[in-house]
Design a protein around this motif. Sequence first.
Motif, PDB file in Angstrom:
ATOM      1  N   ARG A  98      35.865  23.175 -18.928  1.00  0.00           N
ATOM      2  CA  ARG A  98      35.727  24.636 -18.840  1.00  0.00           C
ATOM      3  C   ARG A  98      36.466  25.179 -17.616  1.00  0.00           C
ATOM      4  N   ILE A 149      36.535  33.113 -25.096  1.00  0.00           N
ATOM      5  CA  ILE A 149      36.642  31.946 -25.977  1.00  0.00           C
ATOM      6  C   ILE A 149      35.576  30.923 -25.621  1.00  0.00           C
ATOM      7  N   LEU A 150      35.407  30.649 -24.343  1.00  0.00           N
ATOM      8  CA  LEU A 150      34.393  29.674 -23.919  1.00  0.00           C
ATOM      9  C   LEU A 150      32.996  30.125 -24.325  1.00  0.00           C
ATOM     10  N   SER A 152      32.220  32.160 -26.787  1.00  0.00           N
ATOM     11  CA  SER A 152      32.091  32.202 -28.248  1.00  0.00           C
ATOM     12  C   SER A 152      31.792  30.815 -28.816  1.00  0.00           C
ATOM     13  N   ARG A 153      32.134  29.795 -28.063  1.00  0.00           N
ATOM     14  CA  ARG A 153      31.861  28.411 -28.499  1.00  0.00           C
ATOM     15  C   ARG A 153      30.492  27.946 -28.054  1.00  0.00           C
ATOM     16  N   ASN A 154      29.728  28.838 -27.447  1.00  0.00           N
ATOM     17  CA  ASN A 154      28.371  28.545 -26.983  1.00  0.00           C
ATOM     18  C   ASN A 154      28.305  27.343 -26.057  1.00  0.00           C
ATOM     19  N   SER A 155      29.351  27.129 -25.293  1.00  0.00           N
ATOM     20  CA  SER A 155      29.289  26.031 -24.344  1.00  0.00           C
ATOM     21  C   SER A 155      28.762  26.548 -23.019  1.00  0.00           C
TER      22      SER A 155
END
Length: 156
Positions: A98, A149-150, A152-155
């Motif tokens: 990340r 983007i990060l 939206s990926r639920n990370s």
Amino acid sequence: MTHGFCGIAALVLGPLLVFEGPLDFGWGCLGARSHRVMGKVYVAAVLGAGVTGYHLALIAYGGWTAQLGFATLATLWVASLLKAFVSIRQGDVLAHRRWMARNYALTFSAVTLRVMLSLGGHLELPFETLYSWSAWLCWSINLLTVELILRSRNSP
């Protein structure tokens, strides 16, 4: 020259570092060992470009607005690199990925800056105004895009 050379090296190495496992580019496989070696070169490149970026920020065209924008970029660039480095040294691969995504977004601001200046030139915007705005937008747009983007990926 140091800023340009190191910045170009980081721009080229960044995409190569995102691949995992063997990847044949015709000159060998990029595995974990190559990733570590190229990662160290990337770290040196970003540190070289980031530190010299502070100097360039002090003399940037466009006055204090552009100077502060570029100084902020240099600060975030080096800080995100250090966060990524500490994360991987602690074994936190997800956090490392990340932070490196954020770091490369900041690296890519060199490209975004030139695109913005070119587009602004075609729109016949006053250069000083364009440059001052671009000094902030070139990195903030990239960073915001990666952050969205990060998230939206639920990370985490």
